[in-house]
Design a protein around this motif. Sequence first.
Motif, PDB file in Angstrom:
ATOM      1  N   SER A  27     -37.635  57.645  52.872  1.00 33.71           N
ATOM      2  CA  SER A  27     -36.560  57.630  53.621  1.00 33.71           C
ATOM      3  C   SER A  27     -35.554  56.327  53.621  1.00 33.71           C
ATOM      4  O   SER A  27     -36.612  55.554  53.185  1.00 33.71           O
ATOM      5  N   PHE A  28     -34.680  55.983  54.008  1.00 37.16           N
ATOM      6  CA  PHE A  28     -34.047  55.147  54.021  1.00 37.16           C
ATOM      7  C   PHE A  28     -32.667  54.929  55.346  1.00 37.16           C
ATOM      8  O   PHE A  28     -32.310  55.891  55.943  1.00 37.16           O
ATOM      9  N   VAL A  29     -32.864  53.584  55.809  1.00 35.84           N
ATOM     10  CA  VAL A  29     -32.313  53.975  57.333  1.00 35.84           C
ATOM     11  C   VAL A  29     -31.562  52.435  57.049  1.00 35.84           C
ATOM     12  O   VAL A  29     -32.268  51.388  56.699  1.00 35.84           O
ATOM     13  N   ILE A  30     -30.010  52.291  57.818  1.00 40.15           N
ATOM     14  CA  ILE A  30     -29.268  51.109  57.949  1.00 40.15           C
ATOM     15  C   ILE A  30     -29.368  50.813  59.063  1.00 40.15           C
ATOM     16  O   ILE A  30     -29.043  51.549  60.254  1.00 40.15           O
ATOM     17  N   PHE A  31     -29.560  49.861  60.047  1.00 39.73           N
ATOM     18  CA  PHE A  31     -29.652  49.389  61.244  1.00 39.73           C
ATOM     19  C   PHE A  31     -28.627  48.578  61.315  1.00 39.73           C
ATOM     20  O   PHE A  31     -28.738  47.383  60.607  1.00 39.73           O
ATOM     21  N   GLY A  32     -27.829  48.794  62.094  1.00 42.65           N
ATOM     22  CA  GLY A  32     -26.590  47.504  62.275  1.00 42.65           C
ATOM     23  C   GLY A  32     -26.573  46.086  63.742  1.00 42.65           C
ATOM     24  O   GLY A  32     -26.523  47.940  64.843  1.00 42.65           O
TER      25      GLY A  32
ATOM     26  N   SER B 140     -34.521  45.540  64.630  1.00 42.31           N
ATOM     27  CA  SER B 140     -33.710  46.053  64.921  1.00 42.31           C
ATOM     28  C   SER B 140     -32.736  45.945  66.401  1.00 42.31           C
ATOM     29  O   SER B 140     -33.543  46.176  67.708  1.00 42.31           O
ATOM     30  N   GLU B 141     -32.062  45.615  65.698  1.00 39.01           N
ATOM     31  CA  GLU B 141     -31.276  45.645  67.574  1.00 39.01           C
ATOM     32  C   GLU B 141     -31.003  46.925  68.334  1.00 39.01           C
ATOM     33  O   GLU B 141     -30.774  46.737  69.635  1.00 39.01           O
ATOM     34  N   TYR B 142     -31.262  47.543  67.245  1.00 35.82           N
ATOM     35  CA  TYR B 142     -30.580  49.103  68.088  1.00 35.82           C
ATOM     36  C   TYR B 142     -32.214  49.736  69.011  1.00 35.82           C
ATOM     37  O   TYR B 142     -31.969  50.730  69.524  1.00 35.82           O
ATOM     38  N   LEU B 143     -33.011  49.867  68.392  1.00 34.90           N
ATOM     39  CA  LEU B 143     -34.075  50.398  68.309  1.00 34.90           C
ATOM     40  C   LEU B 143     -34.900  49.115  69.347  1.00 34.90           C
ATOM     41  O   LEU B 143     -34.978  49.679  70.379  1.00 34.90           O
TER      42      LEU B 143
ATOM     43  N   ASP C   4     -25.927  54.583  75.232  1.00 34.44           N
ATOM     44  CA  ASP C   4     -25.756  55.276  74.435  1.00 34.44           C
ATOM     45  C   ASP C   4     -24.244  55.954  74.131  1.00 34.44           C
ATOM     46  O   ASP C   4     -24.729  57.193  74.562  1.00 34.44           O
ATOM     47  N   VAL C   5     -23.742  55.415  73.424  1.00 31.64           N
ATOM     48  CA  VAL C   5     -22.300  55.617  73.231  1.00 31.64           C
ATOM     49  C   VAL C   5     -22.518  57.620  72.243  1.00 31.64           C
ATOM     50  O   VAL C   5     -21.302  58.350  72.657  1.00 31.64           O
ATOM     51  N   THR C   6     -22.965  57.689  71.216  1.00 30.12           N
ATOM     52  CA  THR C   6     -23.520  59.136  70.359  1.00 30.12           C
ATOM     53  C   THR C   6     -25.128  58.422  70.319  1.00 30.12           C
ATOM     54  O   THR C   6     -25.875  57.293  71.080  1.00 30.12           O
ATOM     55  N   PRO C   7     -25.687  59.816  69.789  1.00 34.97           N
ATOM     56  CA  PRO C   7     -27.100  60.083  69.964  1.00 34.97           C
ATOM     57  C   PRO C   7     -27.373  58.155  68.615  1.00 34.97           C
ATOM     58  O   PRO C   7     -28.624  58.127  68.275  1.00 34.97           O
ATOM     59  N   ARG C   8     -26.760  57.780  67.810  1.00 36.40           N
ATOM     60  CA  ARG C   8     -26.290  56.811  67.064  1.00 36.40           C
ATOM     61  C   ARG C   8     -26.145  55.357  66.996  1.00 36.40           C
ATOM     62  O   ARG C   8     -26.096  54.512  66.005  1.00 36.40           O
TER      63      ARG C   8
ATOM     64  N   VAL D 208     -33.628  21.510  80.417  1.00 32.01           N
ATOM     65  CA  VAL D 208     -32.368  23.112  81.966  1.00 32.01           C
ATOM     66  C   VAL D 208     -32.560  24.349  82.257  1.00 32.01           C
ATOM     67  O   VAL D 208     -33.223  24.500  81.634  1.00 32.01           O
ATOM     68  N   THR D 209     -31.530  24.522  83.167  1.00 38.22           N
ATOM     69  CA  THR D 209     -31.275  25.534  83.440  1.00 38.22           C
ATOM     70  C   THR D 209     -29.845  26.253  82.984  1.00 38.22           C
ATOM     71  O   THR D 209     -29.143  25.825  83.178  1.00 38.22           O
ATOM     72  N   SER D 210     -29.936  27.451  82.586  1.00 37.75           N
ATOM     73  CA  SER D 210     -28.635  27.835  81.721  1.00 37.75           C
ATOM     74  C   SER D 210     -28.710  29.546  82.403  1.00 37.75           C
ATOM     75  O   SER D 210     -29.469  30.340  82.072  1.00 37.75           O
ATOM     76  N   ASN D 211     -27.003  29.976  82.818  1.00 35.75           N
ATOM     77  CA  ASN D 211     -26.816  31.572  82.631  1.00 35.75           C
ATOM     78  C   ASN D 211     -26.252  31.694  81.258  1.00 35.75           C
ATOM     79  O   ASN D 211     -25.708  31.146  81.067  1.00 35.75           O
ATOM     80  N   GLN D 212     -26.698  32.856  81.128  1.00 37.48           N
ATOM     81  CA  GLN D 212     -26.431  32.915  79.825  1.00 37.48           C
ATOM     82  C   GLN D 212     -25.675  34.752  79.851  1.00 37.48           C
ATOM     83  O   GLN D 212     -26.243  35.576  81.182  1.00 37.48           O
ATOM     84  N   TYR D 213     -24.844  34.986  78.978  1.00 39.08           N
ATOM     85  CA  TYR D 213     -23.815  36.523  79.287  1.00 39.08           C
ATOM     86  C   TYR D 213     -24.164  36.419  77.219  1.00 39.08           C
ATOM     87  O   TYR D 213     -23.155  36.629  76.347  1.00 39.08           O
ATOM     88  N   GLY D 214     -24.261  38.604  77.444  1.00 39.16           N
ATOM     89  CA  GLY D 214     -24.825  38.478  76.362  1.00 39.16           C
ATOM     90  C   GLY D 214     -24.399  40.267  76.429  1.00 39.16           C
ATOM     91  O   GLY D 214     -24.031  40.714  76.898  1.00 39.16           O
ATOM     92  N   LEU D 215     -23.090  40.443  75.265  1.00 40.87           N
ATOM     93  CA  LEU D 215     -22.546  41.813  75.025  1.00 40.87           C
ATOM     94  C   LEU D 215     -22.863  42.156  73.181  1.00 40.87           C
ATOM     95  O   LEU D 215     -23.237  41.233  71.925  1.00 40.87           O
ATOM     96  N   GLN D 216     -22.972  43.577  73.686  1.00 39.95           N
ATOM     97  CA  GLN D 216     -24.196  43.756  71.758  1.00 39.95           C
ATOM     98  C   GLN D 216     -23.571  45.577  71.855  1.00 39.95           C
ATOM     99  O   GLN D 216     -23.511  46.201  72.778  1.00 39.95           O
ATOM    100  N   TRP D 217     -22.683  45.723  70.618  1.00 43.01           N
ATOM    101  CA  TRP D 217     -23.064  47.107  69.797  1.00 43.01           C
ATOM    102  C   TRP D 217     -23.657  47.092  68.518  1.00 43.01           C
ATOM    103  O   TRP D 217     -24.073  46.101  67.494  1.00 43.01           O
ATOM    104  N   SER D 218     -24.465  48.505  69.182  1.00 44.32           N
ATOM    105  CA  SER D 218     -25.402  48.538  67.663  1.00 44.32           C
ATOM    106  C   SER D 218     -25.930  49.801  66.895  1.00 44.32           C
ATOM    107  O   SER D 218     -25.079  51.013  67.884  1.00 44.32           O
TER     108      SER D 218
END
Length: 375
Positions: free
Chosen positions: A56-61, A146-149, A342-346, A361-371
């Motif tokens: 098997s061969f898989v790519i995660f992005g 893997s960010e997706y998993l 989950d926009v689509t199954p993948r 220090v104490t910090s507030n952090q904000y994140g957005l990710q597409w995988s």
Amino acid sequence: MQLLISSHWNKIVIARHAHIGPPGRRVRWIIAFMLTLSAIGVLTTSYAESDHESGSFVIFGAATAQRHETVPMGADMKKTEFDPALTAVYSAQKSPLRLFVEARATDEEVSLERMHLGYEATPTTTLWLGRFHSLAGYWNSQFHHSEYLQPSIHRPAIAEFDEHGGILPSHFVGGELSTLILNDASTLRLEFGAGKGARQAEEGIQSAELYRWSGVGNTLGARLSYSPQAGEPGVFGIFASHNNLPAEGNPAASVRQQVSGVFAHVEQGQIRVLGELYRIHNRSEVTGSGTFVTGYAHAEYLFEAGWTLYGRLEHTWNDDDTYLSDFHHFERRRRLLGLRFDVTPRQSIKAEYTRADFKTVTSNQYGLQWSFVWP
């Protein structure tokens, strides 16, 4: 899609950190690298399947954007960060041999994260040689690179890979024995590994690479996992490791480190809960000995139509330990809340808020990710 990395034969060897030049050149290099891996993966998988063997061969992005309100002094962080990444995973089996390879490309480097060759001595026992994830811990054995998993954008601070500032060795080069004991519906898995672990460098902890062991200390590790229902979600376990961490240019500052802990992963209906607790003891001629405890509890609730709400609490006790004094970027405490769709199954999109306590220090952090995962 035949994906073998979420099981326990997630062992792999890696040659890392090939610097790839300016940003424009980096992008072209990464594209060429991943296309080459894709071609190799497709061809070798097709060959394996035509020969009645498995492959098997898989790519995660992923593309991740983050904003930190405050950056701790001495930490290798920026207030605004954008991190694209691609991870290629190839696995093959031609009885009694197995092969697993994981390579990763970012905008800064291309690295061989894991790669190992296995010999299946019996249907339940496999001996592996190569480069592996450390056996001390659970999170990375489940979600890998893997960010997706991974259910969240941030992995727990204690599970951060050392190449990204983690405080524990993430990989080792050597051998690993994995054996499975079946008992009615339950399973008991024992994993034991030994080899070359990591060293202390100016940049932080550096794990051994396949082609470079100089100055790296020895390591031993073991993990015991119990699954009440084979093939069903739910696992409980313990782990332990011993690491010798030589200090670059200062032998007296070398650290002898013992890591031990417990983990649990439970799923019931639409709820998933997982957590770990670590005890870390360090001894050095320069700083003496010290012990600290750290852990996390992560919970998720799956709504209909692909929405998942998740949260995590992380805490470190005795965080003034001398071993931690140089890790300015290590989050001693963290409160995290996020939403995944989950926009689509993948494909998935995650939005996340974190309040993190660093050393100073104490910090507030904000994140957005597409995988995504392909195919």
